[in-house]
Motif scaffolding. Structure first.
Motif, PDB file in Angstrom:
ATOM      1  N   LYS A 207       0.729  -0.895   0.062  1.00  0.00           N
ATOM      2  CA  LYS A 207      -0.088  -0.017  -0.090  1.00  0.00           C
ATOM      3  C   LYS A 207       0.970   1.329  -0.135  1.00  0.00           C
ATOM      4  CE  LYS A 207      -3.560   2.316   2.598  1.00  0.00           C
ATOM      5  NZ  LYS A 207      -4.321   2.431   4.028  1.00  0.00           N
ATOM      6  N   ASN A 208       1.766   1.102   0.872  1.00  0.00           N
ATOM      7  CA  ASN A 208       2.837   2.535   1.097  1.00  0.00           C
ATOM      8  C   ASN A 208       3.561   2.541  -0.389  1.00  0.00           C
ATOM      9  OD1 ASN A 208       2.103   2.960   3.597  1.00  0.00           O
ATOM     10  ND2 ASN A 208       3.445   1.564   4.261  1.00  0.00           N
ATOM     11  N   LYS A 209       4.083   1.516  -0.899  1.00  0.00           N
ATOM     12  CA  LYS A 209       4.741   1.554  -1.990  1.00  0.00           C
ATOM     13  C   LYS A 209       4.155   2.071  -3.185  1.00  0.00           C
ATOM     14  CE  LYS A 209       6.864  -1.678  -5.691  1.00  0.00           C
ATOM     15  NZ  LYS A 209       7.013  -3.216  -6.069  1.00  0.00           N
ATOM     16  N   TYR A 210       2.764   1.568  -3.458  1.00  0.00           N
ATOM     17  CA  TYR A 210       1.850   1.808  -4.754  1.00  0.00           C
ATOM     18  C   TYR A 210       1.626   3.319  -4.262  1.00  0.00           C
ATOM     19  CZ  TYR A 210       1.637  -2.871  -6.039  1.00  0.00           C
ATOM     20  OH  TYR A 210       1.844  -4.144  -6.327  1.00  0.00           O
ATOM     21  N   GLN A 211       1.373   3.885  -3.312  1.00  0.00           N
ATOM     22  CA  GLN A 211       1.034   5.255  -3.058  1.00  0.00           C
ATOM     23  C   GLN A 211       2.430   6.107  -3.410  1.00  0.00           C
ATOM     24  OE1 GLN A 211      -2.082   6.332  -1.900  1.00  0.00           O
ATOM     25  NE2 GLN A 211      -0.946   8.303  -2.768  1.00  0.00           N
ATOM     26  N   GLY A 212       3.251   5.653  -2.892  1.00  0.00           N
ATOM     27  CA  GLY A 212       4.550   6.490  -3.326  1.00  0.00           C
ATOM     28  C   GLY A 212       4.776   6.316  -4.929  1.00  0.00           C
ATOM     29  N   LEU A 213       4.659   5.187  -5.461  1.00  0.00           N
ATOM     30  CA  LEU A 213       4.729   5.248  -7.146  1.00  0.00           C
ATOM     31  C   LEU A 213       3.701   6.248  -7.594  1.00  0.00           C
ATOM     32  CD1 LEU A 213       5.046   1.279  -7.427  1.00  0.00           C
ATOM     33  CD2 LEU A 213       6.859   3.087  -7.716  1.00  0.00           C
ATOM     34  N   PHE A 214       2.646   6.143  -7.302  1.00  0.00           N
ATOM     35  CA  PHE A 214       1.409   6.983  -7.912  1.00  0.00           C
ATOM     36  C   PHE A 214       1.684   8.536  -7.845  1.00  0.00           C
ATOM     37  CE2 PHE A 214      -2.453   9.802  -7.423  1.00  0.00           C
ATOM     38  CZ  PHE A 214      -2.844   9.293  -8.618  1.00  0.00           C
ATOM     39  N   ASN A 215       2.302   8.932  -6.609  1.00  0.00           N
ATOM     40  CA  ASN A 215       2.739  10.340  -6.464  1.00  0.00           C
ATOM     41  C   ASN A 215       3.914  10.468  -7.140  1.00  0.00           C
ATOM     42  OD1 ASN A 215       0.793  10.793  -4.507  1.00  0.00           O
ATOM     43  ND2 ASN A 215       2.138  10.151  -2.756  1.00  0.00           N
ATOM     44  N   SER A 216       4.835   9.640  -7.619  1.00  0.00           N
ATOM     45  CA  SER A 216       6.035   9.620  -8.187  1.00  0.00           C
ATOM     46  C   SER A 216       5.700   9.798  -9.769  1.00  0.00           C
ATOM     47  CB  SER A 216       7.015   8.913  -8.002  1.00  0.00           C
ATOM     48  OG  SER A 216       8.148   8.879  -9.011  1.00  0.00           O
ATOM     49  N   TRP A 217       5.104   8.693 -10.400  1.00  0.00           N
ATOM     50  CA  TRP A 217       4.629   8.659 -11.714  1.00  0.00           C
ATOM     51  C   TRP A 217       3.742   9.560 -12.360  1.00  0.00           C
ATOM     52  CZ3 TRP A 217       4.023   2.570 -11.891  1.00  0.00           C
ATOM     53  CH2 TRP A 217       5.244   1.999 -11.323  1.00  0.00           C
ATOM     54  N   ILE A 218       2.739   9.974 -11.553  1.00  0.00           N
ATOM     55  CA  ILE A 218       1.623  10.886 -12.124  1.00  0.00           C
ATOM     56  C   ILE A 218       2.241  12.162 -12.816  1.00  0.00           C
ATOM     57  CG2 ILE A 218       1.193  12.167  -9.919  1.00  0.00           C
ATOM     58  CD1 ILE A 218      -1.711  12.010 -10.682  1.00  0.00           C
ATOM     59  N   ASP A 219       3.346  12.792 -12.178  1.00  0.00           N
ATOM     60  CA  ASP A 219       3.954  13.815 -12.881  1.00  0.00           C
ATOM     61  C   ASP A 219       5.133  13.684 -13.610  1.00  0.00           C
ATOM     62  OD1 ASP A 219       2.136  15.360 -11.155  1.00  0.00           O
ATOM     63  OD2 ASP A 219       3.849  15.337  -9.248  1.00  0.00           O
ATOM     64  N   GLN A 220       5.532  12.353 -13.493  1.00  0.00           N
ATOM     65  CA  GLN A 220       6.901  12.132 -14.491  1.00  0.00           C
ATOM     66  C   GLN A 220       6.467  11.344 -15.707  1.00  0.00           C
ATOM     67  OE1 GLN A 220       9.485   9.398 -12.337  1.00  0.00           O
ATOM     68  NE2 GLN A 220       9.982  10.818 -10.529  1.00  0.00           N
ATOM     69  N   CYS A 221       5.412  10.606 -15.776  1.00  0.00           N
ATOM     70  CA  CYS A 221       4.990   9.839 -16.997  1.00  0.00           C
ATOM     71  C   CYS A 221       3.985  10.371 -17.846  1.00  0.00           C
ATOM     72  CB  CYS A 221       5.021   8.348 -16.426  1.00  0.00           C
ATOM     73  SG  CYS A 221       6.070   7.773 -15.387  1.00  0.00           S
ATOM     74  N   GLU A 222       4.068  10.176 -19.077  1.00  0.00           N
ATOM     75  CA  GLU A 222       2.730  10.437 -19.987  1.00  0.00           C
ATOM     76  C   GLU A 222       2.113   8.980 -19.662  1.00  0.00           C
ATOM     77  OE1 GLU A 222       4.616  11.276 -23.659  1.00  0.00           O
ATOM     78  OE2 GLU A 222       4.461  13.362 -23.348  1.00  0.00           O
ATOM     79  N   ILE A 223       0.636   9.168 -20.099  1.00  0.00           N
ATOM     80  CA  ILE A 223      -0.024   8.274 -19.874  1.00  0.00           C
ATOM     81  C   ILE A 223       0.173   6.770 -20.164  1.00  0.00           C
ATOM     82  CG2 ILE A 223      -2.516   7.152 -20.248  1.00  0.00           C
ATOM     83  CD1 ILE A 223      -3.304  10.116 -20.180  1.00  0.00           C
ATOM     84  N   PRO A 224       0.745   6.702 -21.569  1.00  0.00           N
ATOM     85  CA  PRO A 224       0.922   5.335 -21.945  1.00  0.00           C
ATOM     86  C   PRO A 224       2.282   4.688 -21.176  1.00  0.00           C
ATOM     87  CG  PRO A 224       0.867   6.812 -23.850  1.00  0.00           C
ATOM     88  CD  PRO A 224       0.903   7.747 -22.687  1.00  0.00           C
ATOM     89  N   LEU A 225       3.105   5.433 -21.111  1.00  0.00           N
ATOM     90  CA  LEU A 225       4.478   5.045 -20.047  1.00  0.00           C
ATOM     91  C   LEU A 225       3.773   4.653 -18.695  1.00  0.00           C
ATOM     92  CD1 LEU A 225       7.175   4.541 -19.506  1.00  0.00           C
ATOM     93  CD2 LEU A 225       7.623   6.896 -19.109  1.00  0.00           C
ATOM     94  N   TYR A 226       2.962   5.505 -18.212  1.00  0.00           N
ATOM     95  CA  TYR A 226       2.345   5.269 -16.721  1.00  0.00           C
ATOM     96  C   TYR A 226       1.551   3.828 -16.976  1.00  0.00           C
ATOM     97  CZ  TYR A 226      -0.278   5.473 -12.599  1.00  0.00           C
ATOM     98  OH  TYR A 226      -1.167   5.344 -11.235  1.00  0.00           O
TER      99      TYR A 226
END
Length: 755
Positions: free
Chosen positions: A221-240
């Motif tokens: 749960k902590n891992k996925y919350q961290g990934l979401f916060n990181s990826w949402i700004d770093q990645c375009e939708i296909p890469l996400y």
């Protein structure tokens, strides 16, 4: 009595010594014995059995418990003296030895549990008195309980958990999964997890065992919350989405515990934190490469768009096929692209070129989404239904300036012309017929199409002098009708096929005769057509001039051959060949056109429509129509003087179309059928209102029903130029409430809330 008790005590003490010796032989041996049942173990079990049987009833149970206490005492001593020291000396702080530390624990645990079967041989009778079923499993659970109960008072469990989660992160971040080290690591993680997970049911009182699954879920749960916060700004939708899929694939590769529940719960966390939370981003129009962008730019040849949509289908549509927001977004996108196509014909004068471009664009849009559903969305039936619904809305548009039926017929006529001229592939034409499936007024369309088909049949029967070309044309018409029949049913389409068959069976007999002024006149054999299979003709009384009087004789002759067929108005649908000896050209024209042309045979002067009417006795509107057709064929010249159209014979007619025998000029002629006046139905506004309500509630979170009604009425008025009744809005709101898309406030049912 006292002597007997002393003897019993002495026998018990002797058995205690033998139990100690047997325990040492089992647990202190460097290797596991090859034989499960040694003679000494069997003999010890027999001696304990004989000792217990000296007692009666409850005393036997008490003595069995006493022997089990001896076993427990030895096990606890073994744990304190050997297992805890062995685990305590591991270097848990060294992450490089994390996998090795887990392996050491697994080896110690497995070695410890494996000895249970030898203990069972020695203590079989005593254990059987206490637990009648699953003796080995019961003993193994008890050994595990003692071990973890003793370990819980040390730092070892916490250190093992830290080591497990460190190595779990290593397994997810290691790039090369083909290496033996990665495979070994995942195997060790699963073995460690299985030990603790399998002990859950058997050890309800040991907190460190019960906490393990929760700690796994908390970790992810902590891992996925961290990934979401990181990826949402770093990645375009296909890469996400690719990264999320990779995480899911790693879950399937790494979390292979014997119980599948942990993996399912972890994947559920992944969906909640990385997919559900991201759905608004995918549906947003502000984010690049959003769902709308992927849908609009999908191309069959572009592999990347295919991959992105396949990934979207796998992560979203497959997981939740009834996601209303996604389904509504896809439908809205189809309609949006369709409306962009509709814009090309709004306020434009209808013509064949425009109609052809319009229908081709619509069909390409339909094919695009059809291919998308087939290739990327795994033939998703829900999206197929959306595509059908969207095209039904598009093709039954209530815009008074758009008549899809007329556009479609004009498109067919252009395609037929292309087939006749170049014999192009008919597949696109036949496939595009499936657009008719979405028309709500099929019966009206069939009657309308019948009139246009009749015109084409008569037109091409007259102008296609080559028999093979005419047969190609008839086969094309027949294929169109067959496709219509498969889509719309044979009952309404069958008369259209009979019309085509009339031409396939008719002969090509012609009659040649000369007029009084010795001009050659050739009259084509008039078609004998079944009255009930053809649309009605407009009746036009024509007074034949002297040159065409002989046609009446032919008419009488044909009527005698009718064989229960009705001769449609001969003067309008038959045609004649008129030879111009001066130009050596033959004109193939209708009888009304021939009557007009003969008015110029003695004096070729400019004449108005009114003057031609006085000579020919034809109505002026009818003359204007036929003069325009002969002008297009360059048989007549048109001159405008004082805003009045004047016509005369074109004596300088250039070569037009050359046949094998002579120069031939063919003029088109409008066949005067009575056209069906198609009625328009009110647009089905259910889906747009439903989508608008959901969107409004999502933005405002809650709204009173009386405030919602005028907002919807204004939306429908500006978008569709329609009126909507409040009872219809009430019905739609109730449907959404029953489906769980909105809630009603308990104290005020008029207050609607977004779910």
């Amino acid at each position: 009595m006292e002597q007997s008790q002393n003897l019993t005590k002495k026998q018990f003490q002797e058995l205690e010594k033998k139990i100690q010796i047997s325990f040492n032989n089992i647990f202190k041996a460097n290797t596991v014995r090859s034989k499960e049942h040694s003679k000494s173990d069997i003999q010890l079990n027999g001696e304990m059995m004989n000792f217990i049987l000296k007692f009666h009833n409850d005393e036997q149970i008490e003595m069995a418990i006493n022997f089990f206490r001896l076993l427990t005492k030895n096990l606890k001593n073994h744990i304190y003296d050997y297992i805890i020291p062995s685990l305590g000396c591991l270097k848990f702080d060294d992450q490089r030895k994390g996998c090795q530390n887990l392996e050491v624990f697994i080896k110690i645990y497995e070695n410890y549990i494996q000895r249970s079967k030898y203990l069972l041989t020695s203590f079989y009778f005593a254990i059987n008195l206490l637990h009648q079923n699953n003796l080995l499993e019961t003993l193994q659970n008890y050994l595990s309980y003692l071990l973890f109960e003793r370990l819980s008072s040390t730092h070892i469990p916490k250190s093992l958990y830290c080591c497990f989660f460190q190595q779990l992160d290593v397994a997810y971040t290691q790039v090369d999964h083909s290496q033996d080290s990665w495979k070994n690591l995942t195997l060790v993680l699963n073995k460690f997890g299985d030990i603790l997970i399998n002990l859950q049911q058997g050890q309800p009182n040991i907190e460190i065992i019960l906490d393990f699954p929760d700690q796994i879920l908390s970790h992810f749960k902590n891992k996925y919350q961290g990934l979401f916060n990181s990826w949402i700004d770093q990645c375009e939708i296909p890469l996400y989405l690719r990264r999320v899929k990779r995480e899911k694939e790693l879950n399937d590769q790494i979390l292979n515990f014997q119980s599948n529940s942990i993996k399912q719960k972890v994947n559920s966390l992944l969906e909640d934190h990385l997919l559900k939370n991201y759905k608004d981003v995918i549906l947003s129009e502000k984010k690049p490469f959003n769902l709308g962008y992927l849908l609009q730019n999908f191309q069959y040849e572009a592999q990347q768009y295919q991959n992105d949509l396949e990934l979207f289908n796998e992560l979203y549509l497959t997981h939740d096929p009834d996601d209303q927001e996604i389904k509504m977004k896809i439908k809205q996108k189809i309609i949006q692209e369709g409306n962009q196509i509709l814009e090309m014909i709004i306020n434009e004068e209808i013509n064949q070129k425009l109609a052809h471009r319009f229908i081709i664009s619509l069909f390409q849009l339909f094919q695009k989404y059809l291919k998308m559903i087939e290739i990327c969305l795994c033939h998703n039936t829900n999206i197929s239904s959306l595509l059908t619904s969207a095209f039904e809305e598009l093709l039954n548009c209530q815009n008074q300036n758009i008549d899809f039926q007329e556009y479609f017929v004009l498109y067919i006529e252009v395609e037929i012309e292309n087939v006749i001229n170049s014999q192009i592939n008919k597949e696109q034409l036949i496939d595009s017929i499936q657009l008719l499936l979405f028309i709500s007024e099929n019966q009206d369309f069939t009657l309308y199409y019948q009139s246009r088909l009749a015109q084409r049949l008569l037109k091409y029967y007259r102008i296609l002098t080559n028999h093979e070309s005419f047969q190609i044309y008839l086969r094309t018409e027949s294929l169109i009708i067959q496709k219509m029949s498969s889509l719309m049913g044979n009952q309404n389409i069958y008369p259209l096929q009979l019309m085509i068959e009339e031409f396939q069976k008719n002969s090509d007999t012609t009659f040649e005769f000369r007029t009084e002024n010795h001009k050659l006149l050739i009259a084509q054999y008039p078609l004998l057509l079944r009255y009930q299979d053809w649309p009605k003709f407009q009746q036009q009384q024509i007074e034949l001039n002297q040159e065409l009087q002989t046609v009446n004789q032919l008419k009488l002759q044909f009527e005698q051959q009718q064989d229960q067929k009705f001769i449609n108005w001969l003067d309008l649908i038959s045609y004649v060949d008129i030879e111009c000896s001066k130009l050596q050209i033959t004109f193939r024209i209708s009888i009304p056109q021939a009557i007009i042309l003969f008015s110029y045979q003695f004096q070729n002067e400019l004449m108005s429509i009114k003057r031609i009417s006085q000579i020919t006795k034809l109505q002026e509107y009818f003359i204007l129509q036929n003069c325009a057709e002969m002008k297009d064929a360059k048989i007549l010249e048109e001159v405008i003087q004082d805003d009045v159209k004047l016509y005369r014979f074109n004596e300088e007619l250039k070569d037009q179309e050359v046949t094998q025998m002579r120069k031939l000029v063919i003029a088109t002629a409008q066949i005067p059928f009575l056209y069906l006046k198609k009625s328009k139905q009110r647009k089905n506004l259910y889906s747009p209102i439903e989508a608008f309500i959901i969107r409004t509630l999502k933005n405002q979170k809650k709204i009173l029903f009386q405030d919602l009604v005028p907002i919807i009425e204004n939306f429908i008025k500006h978008t569709f130029n329609e009126r909507v009744q409040s009872d219809q809005i009430t019905s739609i709101v109730q449907d959404l409430y029953e489906k769980g898309y909105l809630e009603k406030d308990e104290t005020n049912p008029e207050l609607l809330k977004y779910v």
